[in-house]
Design an enzyme around this catalytic site. Sequence first.
Site, PDB file in Angstrom:
ATOM      1  N   GLU A  82     -20.818  11.577  23.249  1.00 26.99           N
ATOM      2  CA  GLU A  82     -22.470  11.664  23.178  1.00 26.99           C
ATOM      3  C   GLU A  82     -22.792  13.179  22.980  1.00 26.99           C
ATOM      4  O   GLU A  82     -22.685  13.982  23.973  1.00 26.99           O
ATOM      5  CB  GLU A  82     -22.931  10.975  24.646  1.00 26.99           C
ATOM      6  CG  GLU A  82     -24.284  10.854  24.686  1.00 26.99           C
ATOM      7  CD  GLU A  82     -24.901  10.238  26.028  1.00 26.99           C
ATOM      8  OE1 GLU A  82     -24.126   9.380  26.623  1.00 26.99           O
ATOM      9  OE2 GLU A  82     -26.020  10.387  26.239  1.00 26.99           O
ATOM     10  N   LYS A 276     -24.801   6.316  35.604  1.00 28.34           N
ATOM     11  CA  LYS A 276     -23.986   6.714  34.242  1.00 28.34           C
ATOM     12  C   LYS A 276     -24.433   8.301  33.658  1.00 28.34           C
ATOM     13  O   LYS A 276     -23.343   8.888  33.267  1.00 28.34           O
ATOM     14  CB  LYS A 276     -24.725   5.715  33.260  1.00 28.34           C
ATOM     15  CG  LYS A 276     -24.053   5.648  32.051  1.00 28.34           C
ATOM     16  CD  LYS A 276     -24.440   6.807  30.939  1.00 28.34           C
ATOM     17  CE  LYS A 276     -24.104   6.561  29.809  1.00 28.34           C
ATOM     18  NZ  LYS A 276     -24.232   7.493  28.697  1.00 28.34           N
ATOM     19  N   ASP A 292      -7.038   9.059  34.371  1.00 31.92           N
ATOM     20  CA  ASP A 292      -7.126   7.707  34.204  1.00 31.92           C
ATOM     21  C   ASP A 292      -8.866   7.467  34.280  1.00 31.92           C
ATOM     22  O   ASP A 292      -9.189   7.151  35.429  1.00 31.92           O
ATOM     23  CB  ASP A 292      -6.340   6.645  35.091  1.00 31.92           C
ATOM     24  CG  ASP A 292      -6.686   5.456  35.043  1.00 31.92           C
ATOM     25  OD1 ASP A 292      -7.593   4.837  34.295  1.00 31.92           O
ATOM     26  OD2 ASP A 292      -5.642   4.609  35.363  1.00 31.92           O
ATOM     27  N   HIS A 389     -32.453  14.971  23.432  1.00 30.60           N
ATOM     28  CA  HIS A 389     -31.353  14.156  23.079  1.00 30.60           C
ATOM     29  C   HIS A 389     -31.503  14.144  21.690  1.00 30.60           C
ATOM     30  O   HIS A 389     -30.392  14.100  20.805  1.00 30.60           O
ATOM     31  CB  HIS A 389     -31.463  12.785  23.827  1.00 30.60           C
ATOM     32  CG  HIS A 389     -30.288  12.035  23.432  1.00 30.60           C
ATOM     33  ND1 HIS A 389     -29.067  12.259  24.041  1.00 30.60           N
ATOM     34  CD2 HIS A 389     -30.194  10.885  22.624  1.00 30.60           C
ATOM     35  CE1 HIS A 389     -28.342  11.107  23.437  1.00 30.60           C
ATOM     36  NE2 HIS A 389     -28.890  10.519  22.698  1.00 30.60           N
TER      37      HIS A 389
HETATM   38  C1  MEV Z   1     -27.882   9.087  28.841  1.00 33.94           C
HETATM   39  O1  MEV Z   1     -26.400   9.239  28.620  1.00 33.94           O
HETATM   40  C2  MEV Z   1     -27.706   9.348  30.245  1.00 33.94           C
HETATM   41  C3  MEV Z   1     -29.173   8.861  31.168  1.00 33.94           C
HETATM   42  O2  MEV Z   1     -29.657   7.631  30.655  1.00 33.94           O
HETATM   43  C4  MEV Z   1     -29.161   9.377  32.505  1.00 33.94           C
HETATM   44  C5  MEV Z   1     -30.277   9.071  33.574  1.00 33.94           C
HETATM   45  O3  MEV Z   1     -31.114   7.792  33.049  1.00 33.94           O
HETATM   46  O4  MEV Z   1     -30.307   9.453  34.484  1.00 33.94           O
HETATM   47  C6  MEV Z   1     -30.097  10.021  30.390  1.00 33.94           C
END
Ligand code: MEV
Length: 434
Positions: A82, A276, A292, A389
């Site tokens: 990413e 995430k 792992d 992003h």
């Molecule tokens: C994107 O890879 C991760 C985010 O969605 C994490 C978050 O929303 O805190 C930007």
Amino acid sequence: MQSLIQGFSKLSRDEKIKVLVEQQQLAPEIAASFQSFLHPKQQHLFNDISENIISNFYLPFSLAPNFLINETLYMVPMVIEESSVVAAASKAAGFWAKNGGFQTRVINTIKNGQLFFNWSGNINALNNHNKEIEELIYKTTATITSKMRQRGGGITGIEFKAVPNMANTCQALVKFQTADSMGANFINTCLETIGPELMVYINQHPQLKQEQEATVIMAILSNYTPECLVECKVSCPIEQLQPYAGGYTTREFANRFKTAVDIAINDPYRAVTHNKGIFNGIDAVVLATGNDFRAIEAGAQAYAARNGRYASLTNIELTNEVFEYTLTVPLALGTVGGLTNNHPMTKAAMQILQQPSAEQLMQVAAAAGMANNFAAVASLVTTGIQKGHMKLHLSNILNTFGANEVEKNAAIKHFKDSVVSYSVVENFLKTIRQ
Ligand code: MEV
């Protein structure tokens, strides 16, 4: 219907590709690309990692510099697909290096193994014989644990539990320390050795034996490791948060940040995305060091739900002056064994990290998770995530549309101050191609 393939694993790589191309009617370029991604000198190493290998799968190997963790500076190797993760981690690491760094500590490194068996007795009776059973286990596994004990690990205890809602189904929950290894093979070997001996002990013991003999169901480590836990903290005076405050005052920014974290603590939909973002950093380190990632994810996601509702892995405290942000996460990582010393790039990653112990790697991975989460939440409560992003994603979009170098340079200049999306980039390319 196509016929089933017999003996695919016995075919050479070229034969496998031939079968694939014929069955799926693939273009010859695809077969050629499998060939071109083979390693010219060290393919034999990759051939031993998995099965039915026809090529290699590349991902970028990146570096995030300036991670100050407990007074030591690290360059952190990250493998991730990413765009923007490495940039966000690097920027946050640089910021925190000037503001006290990441304060990390390993809370414990206990791992668990489970031996399930059928037995109709009362579980308390087994726990009453715990000391004797521990002795038996230590004796039974003495040979296989001897090296691990020399390294400071081994079996540290055992507890018997009934499996909820299942009659006559019990488990021995065995506790392990596995030094610098992740320990899966060690734990599984111990459990499979213990199983039959334990059954004999139960079936022969006058106070434990039942009409129906105790029998082993299965033995396996648990990837739930709530006691293999690391904490990572960042803290600074609120006024120092200026570089991340966007158009807000530092106080407003800190309040907005806290609200975002509180939402992640209270709302599971948001908590999953919040966590995430933490795993953007953790997984990248886990992959780079050949650990792992499925085990790490499974264990930490379960930990996030340990109180009965999935929640954020981070917590925040704001006082009048101070911003303090903490991540607590189970990370059963290893720095010896498995792929960690077999893959040329994981070996390089370990060297970059100065051959860390498992505990040091836990702390580095947690700091990477913290850096990425901090950067993500800071963007979310100020500019929004897309601005930064999509800028970093621009080159991927340009590659998707087959842009050449001239077109790429023109696009980078054009989108310097404007919003990037697939459609506006496509339109831009159409216009300059006319
Ligand atoms: C994107 O890879 C991760 C985010 O969605 C994490 C978050 O929303 O805190 C930007």
